[in-house]
Design a protein around this motif. Sequence first.
Motif, short mmCIF file in Angstrom:
data_model
loop_
_atom_site.label_atom_id
_atom_site.label_comp_id
_atom_site.label_asym_id
_atom_site.label_seq_id
_atom_site.Cartn_x
_atom_site.Cartn_y
_atom_site.Cartn_z
N ASN A 1 -6.22 40.64 24.12
CA ASN A 1 -4.81 40.83 24.66
C ASN A 1 -4.01 39.78 24.12
O ASN A 1 -4.57 38.72 23.62
N ALA A 2 -2.68 40.05 24.27
CA ALA A 2 -1.72 38.97 23.78
C ALA A 2 -1.92 37.60 24.61
O ALA A 2 -2.43 37.72 25.97
N VAL A 3 -1.42 36.40 24.17
CA VAL A 3 -1.78 35.14 24.74
C VAL A 3 -0.31 34.65 24.85
O VAL A 3 0.22 34.31 23.96
N PHE A 4 0.03 34.64 26.12
CA PHE A 4 1.52 34.11 26.37
C PHE A 4 1.65 32.65 26.63
O PHE A 4 2.71 32.20 26.48
N ASP A 5 0.76 32.09 26.70
CA ASP A 5 0.93 30.60 27.00
C ASP A 5 -0.25 29.82 26.57
O ASP A 5 -1.37 30.23 26.48
N VAL A 6 -0.27 28.49 26.23
CA VAL A 6 -1.16 27.71 25.64
C VAL A 6 -0.85 26.26 26.16
O VAL A 6 0.32 25.82 26.31
N SER A 7 -1.92 25.47 26.33
CA SER A 7 -1.46 24.03 27.03
C SER A 7 -2.71 23.41 26.54
O SER A 7 -3.83 23.59 26.81
N TRP A 8 -2.47 22.21 25.97
CA TRP A 8 -3.51 21.02 25.68
C TRP A 8 -3.99 20.07 26.78
O TRP A 8 -2.93 19.72 27.74
N ILE A 9 -5.13 19.92 26.97
CA ILE A 9 -5.57 19.12 28.17
C ILE A 9 -6.92 18.19 27.73
O ILE A 9 -7.11 18.37 26.48
N LYS A 10 -7.08 17.15 28.42
CA LYS A 10 -8.15 16.25 28.03
C LYS A 10 -8.04 15.72 26.83
O LYS A 10 -9.04 15.74 26.00
N GLY A 11 -6.98 15.10 26.47
CA GLY A 11 -6.69 14.20 25.30
C GLY A 11 -6.79 15.24 24.16
O GLY A 11 -7.24 14.67 23.07
N ASP A 12 -6.29 16.20 24.48
CA ASP A 12 -5.93 17.25 23.18
C ASP A 12 -7.52 17.91 22.64
O ASP A 12 -7.40 18.65 21.67
N SER A 13 -8.69 17.54 23.32
CA SER A 13 -9.80 18.00 22.83
C SER A 13 -10.24 19.64 23.60
O SER A 13 -11.14 20.19 23.12
#
Length: 509
Positions: A109-121
């Motif tokens: 389905n559609a992806v409405f939000d993304v977020s980087w965590i843990k040093g971008d890994s």
Amino acid sequence: MEKSRSRSVFIDIGFRELNGFRVKKRPFFSDSELICNEIAGVSVEHDGFRTPPLAVSFCKSSRNSQLFAVSDEDGYVSLFNSNKKFASSATHQENTENARFRDWVAHDNAVFDVSWIKGDSFLLTASGDQTIKVWDVEENKCTGVLIGHTGTVKSMCSHPTNSDLLVSGSRDGCFALWDLRCKSSSHKEEFCIISTDMVKGAHLSPLSKRIRRRKAASSSITSVLYLKDEITIATAGAPDSALKFWDTRKLKVPIAQASPQSDPTNTKEKRAHGIVSLSQDSSGTFLTASCKDNSIYLYNMLQLDKGPVQSFSGCRIDSFFVRTMISPDAEYILSGSSDGNAYIWQVNKPQEDPIIVKGHDYEVTAVDWSPTDIGKIATASDDFTVRLWNIENNRCSNANTTASACRVKRRVTALSNTEAKERLEMNKEPESPNKHSSDADKSLPIIRTPETQKNKTSLLSSLPSSSSSEEDKTCERTPETAFNSPSSVLNPPSSVKRRTIRDYFLVTP
């Protein structure tokens, strides 16, 4: 844990002064005109089929700041390298082949939000399938699925210092807290994670009793933020223009509320327009709320009881997909718009006309600032493209201003909490008398933490005794007061409020 929690706000204040950043005396750029140049545009498509992008996010660490993620309506996530050389004559499809180095189907389905965590890994993805997934970017596999929402997950935000903690908001009217370390079951190498806490009906419409339950817009949460004090959560919803603030240790009722209206519950006084998106600067002092009344409101977290300190207008916000982002150093506000343009305002000049970023053909939805590359922004649009832009001063084209541009970059680039803490720790070490002899060092103000205030160096001996004693008391009181009141971002002691607002943050247009 409590010690780091109480110092977070004061570390952020310290590194602003460490960078020589004072808004009134040293603006983001000079008063000369700013120019926004398009670097390149990439097409969001898969197997020859184009799809609208819904979210864009630059990596957070300095070593990966050139990389950004894009999610779209078909459930894909694509990773791009913005430092690639783009030919001026290249098409958007050619730029995509050049800059995109990975893409995969993250959800059905559609992806409405993304977020980087843990040093971008790792990368978090929030979807219309009512789940959040945790992706190991290096291994390109899903390591966890967060289940519990009964509606589309519209927004999420990770804890400022602990990436295992996050908050999410959904169209089901709930916001939930998660701990990625609490895995309850596994299926096909994917660990299912249940929320640690959930608040239902956080933003109910005054007319919610008359509206059918299946109408999600009557209670939908549109945006959530984990504030920099590491305890408070801010939420906004579609039914009203109210911002609510919650203490994560006691989530029964909000601890504070703010609204552009004097009384958000009085619907006769003014129509309640929904809040579309929230954003905060790197220190957490300022918060923006973009509203369906085509205005963007700026709140000072130390003066919530006074309502918005400034408002910005000029863009069109016709849908709940148009997002707004404040720059990491709190100098600029970037917003998409339903008229096909992006808009940029200078925070300390809200009455001036915004910079209009033209180039897209349809509604500009998601936007983001590069955390380390000064002036680099990304805009996503319903024209199936994501475009990169560079904001620069028109004086920067002159070769004689290279040194000046470097000074601007040094004081504007926002530091992370970890980098700021290291800079402050380094400042505690004894310094030789010759260390401040260079011109570059003279340009940096002296940071006086509570520890160094007790052991004053010779550089401070020239200060008047009255002012020194007053600052001694302020520095000695501040950490203790913050330790006893973890929600000090919302309810700071009077000494901190006066000094912070007057000397650092509040800007009179």
